[in-house]
Design an enzyme around this catalytic site. Sequence first.
Site, mmCIF file in Angstrom:
data_model
loop_
_atom_site.group_PDB
_atom_site.id
_atom_site.type_symbol
_atom_site.label_atom_id
_atom_site.label_comp_id
_atom_site.label_asym_id
_atom_site.label_seq_id
_atom_site.Cartn_x
_atom_site.Cartn_y
_atom_site.Cartn_z
ATOM 1 N N VAL A 138 27.074 43.198 45.162
ATOM 2 C CA VAL A 138 27.455 43.646 46.646
ATOM 3 C C VAL A 138 28.731 42.890 46.961
ATOM 4 C CG1 VAL A 138 25.845 43.205 48.931
ATOM 5 C CG2 VAL A 138 24.775 43.892 46.471
ATOM 6 N N GLY A 194 26.204 39.125 45.715
ATOM 7 C CA GLY A 194 25.008 40.164 45.037
ATOM 8 C C GLY A 194 25.718 40.934 43.794
ATOM 9 N N ASP A 226 11.242 47.931 42.697
ATOM 10 C CA ASP A 226 11.773 47.139 42.203
ATOM 11 C C ASP A 226 11.631 46.070 43.104
ATOM 12 O OD1 ASP A 226 13.082 44.871 40.203
ATOM 13 O OD2 ASP A 226 14.548 45.847 41.103
ATOM 14 N N LYS A 234 27.840 48.334 49.051
ATOM 15 C CA LYS A 234 26.892 47.756 47.773
ATOM 16 C C LYS A 234 27.535 48.724 46.662
ATOM 17 C CE LYS A 234 22.960 47.423 45.110
ATOM 18 N NZ LYS A 234 21.829 47.161 44.951
#
Length: 806
Positions: A526, A519, A633, A540
Amino acid sequence: MKRKTITISSFPLFPLIIFSICGSFASSNKLDRGSSLSVEEHDSDILTSPGKTFTCGFYGLGSNAYWFSIWFADSSDRTVVWTANRDKPVNGQGSKVTLRGTGSLVLTDVDGSVVWETNTTSTDARSLELLDSGNLVLRGHDRTILWQSFEYPTDTLLPNQLLTKSKKLVSSLRGGAFYSGYFNLYFDNDNVLRLMYDGPDISSLYWPNPDFNVFGNGRTNYNSSRIAVLDETGHFQSSDQFQFNASDRGRGIKRRLTMDHDGNLRLYSLDTQSGSWVVTWQALPGLCNVHGICGRNGICVYTPEPKCTCPPGYEMSEPSDWDKGCKPKFNFTCSKSPDVKFVPLPDTDYYGFDVIYNNNASFNFCRQACLDDCSCLGFSYRESERLCFTKRSLFNGYKAPSFPGTFHLKLPISLVASLKPTRNGSDPECSGARDQLLVGSLTLYDNIGKRVRWAYLYWFASAIGVVEILVFFLSWWILFRKRDVQSTVEDGYRMISQFRKFSYEELKNATQNFKKEIGRGASGSVYKGVLADQRVVAVKRLGDVYHDEEVFWAEVSTIGRINHMNLVRMWGFCCEGKHKLLVYEYVENQSLDKHLFSGDFIEWRDRFRIVLGTAKGLAYLHHECLEWVIHCDVKPENILLDKTFEPKIADFGLAKLLQRDGGNSQFSRIRGTKGYMAPEWALNLPITAKVDVYSYGVMVLEIVRGIRLSNWVAKKVENEEQEAELTAFIREMRRRIQRGEDLGIEDLVDKRLEGKYSRKQARMLVEIGVSCVEEDRNKRPTMDAIVHQLLEIDDEPKLPESDNED
Ligand SMILES: *[C@@H]1O[C@H](CO)[C@@H](O)[C@H](O)[C@H]1NC(C)=O
Ligand SMILES: *[C@@H]1O[C@H](CO)[C@@H](O)[C@H](O)[C@H]1NC(C)=O
Ligand SMILES: *[C@@H]1O[C@H](CO)[C@@H](O)[C@H](O)[C@H]1NC(C)=O
Ligand SMILES: *[C@@H]1O[C@H](CO)[C@@H](O)[C@H](O)[C@H]1NC(C)=O
Ligand SMILES: *[C@@H]1O[C@H](CO)[C@@H](O)[C@H](O)[C@H]1NC(C)=O
Ligand SMILES: *[C@@H]1O[C@H](CO)[C@@H](O)[C@H](O)[C@H]1NC(C)=O
């Protein structure tokens, strides 16, 4: 002598060593030419090294079997480091070892037959000496070495003993026995130091990691000298550039590097006070990486301690002997498709022995290939990489959460039908043999491998509560502090604090140098990784943010304390110079957007569960948790789904972390994603938890409709009309809700559901979604209120086929 007596009184477990009490003989370290040691006098006919570390003589096991051996005099279990006749024990009567006049050292059995000899023929052999290093040497008249035991290692390498081209360490068959087993440490003919399972049926390399090439494993094959040595400080160096240090590096500690009977290579240090051994390094973190350990067809699983099991349709070949593996409970005739079925074993693989290997095959191709081959026993398929392997022999089976594929085992259809009822909750492949401990059973390690147990404990620390662990830990500590204070404290610390700091090296290894990106977001990429303890993690990598390490520490550990089932758990972090990384639990089923906006189908019940779970997670962040946290977010990309489609919110807490470097004013920079962002951001109003409520509302409407509404806004620069479309849609819905009109639910809900949804729930979700995206943040509900609303309608009947109540 005195010292030995003390050891004995504190360890009555080992009556064998009583011999040393009666030893008023001044045992020497030398055997002269023409003399011998006899088995009847095994208590006194011994050689002792000058520093009294090692003893050499007849070592008895069982009722009447003796081995001419060298052992550690100080270790409580008289650990043997070398054996002359490991596969041919001699009789307890009449056997002796003689330094003959011909210059050869000869071991003879009761009948006078030669069981073992040094084959030296020098006429000037003077004496046999046991040195302080543990080396048994045969010397000539000018002290030249004619023969030495260091040249013929068994399963142990001592400090300064060279491991060279022609030598190898071979494990014992099982703990507490000397017979040769199947695991070898040796220099391969490409100059690389390796571990190999060399069993009766197969041989297989398992260390270094066979998935990588020589250089990928940090080795080289350019240096052909093939020499490895452990020095007295605990540093091991091999000519293929492999090296390691003992965790207790330093001089004055007695060590041994042993090829253990469970297939792992371990470095041990002797605790001279207790006489027990402590592991200070090991080659493999998880025993299921050892090949051949569960025999043919067997599967190694972590439960969490490693155990051998048989797959469904198979049973142990011989009770209590995993070397023999498992045998099928059926007779395989060459049966075609109607008679066989494939049983999937997730996260399981059998390493090696592929018949067909195809790196771009469909599942059906792979399945058919196995069906067409009478001898095919199953196939391994990795969806993500389209990798297909079919197998005619099943060896090196293991199950690990990190394995990205599924093994499909071919079984007769009649058998599959009878298996079904047993597949109740527990893993099917664990049935039956579950209680069989792996060869490296804990009890065998009672006196040697305290470390091993701690590793296991750490494993289920996540499963049982911290309180239990504390009690456990305390009692262990009381029991064992005398023996192993340092390691206990260290491991105890690691065990209790789930959240910890990782080194960059550790995470680099875990992610194989950040190989698999799963990701990418505004805050960083990630990567999937597997920790040394086999936990699967998402790592991450934060972009170039945040320079003050202490503040980072404080901030991150706050996030680490947040624990809710609908929030992705943070397990730790790394902060080394410019490397700032966060370590999260790995969530299997990808993010919501991948399911919602692609061809994938999420049924209504799961959609509702996602809406509710996300609300619970946000409510916890906003209202209940230690620190009041705004996510900032919320969007489908940040909602991860686990196996059962339970949502877990990712990336929370980062808002504060990421904006810190941008000046002092709270939330000075706009965060979030277009389309999900509340108007406050644009209007420069104070940011409150209501920004999350807004984003949540957009997401709920998307979940109902199955399309991206947020796109309508994102594209507005090019096309004003689309913006109008979302606003118009919301205005129209709001109008209908206020007037209590029919919402036209049929037209709103995702067509892919084909009418299989609850109208009542769908209407409620639209109402909630619309109320969340109010321009005026004071009119938006709180997450707490939303959770209550949702819980009231959570008792709908399961998947109503035709629900006409609206
Ligand atoms: C001595 O020679 C015999 C026969 O060649 C061999 O089997 C044995 O391994 C040799 N012993 C040593 C210690 O090399
Ligand atoms: C090969 O390895 C040995 C042992 O580690 C070392 O002494 C030697 O310098 C190495 N040779 C080369 C050419 O690197
Ligand atoms: C072992 O320790 C030495 C000296 O501290 C160091 O130079 C070396 O890099 C260490 N090796 C490993 C593998 O950590
Ligand atoms: C398999 O075949 C053998 C010999 O043909 C027979 O004795 C045995 O009972 C069969 N086993 C099963 C499970 O059918
Ligand atoms: C894999 O196979 C598919 C269909 O057979 C083909 O379209 C695709 O190009 C292949 N991919 C690669 C990398 O060969
Ligand atoms: C499966 O497990 C449940 C609860 O553990 C039990 O009630 C049920 O009878 C089991 N079913 C079978 C087929 O064993």
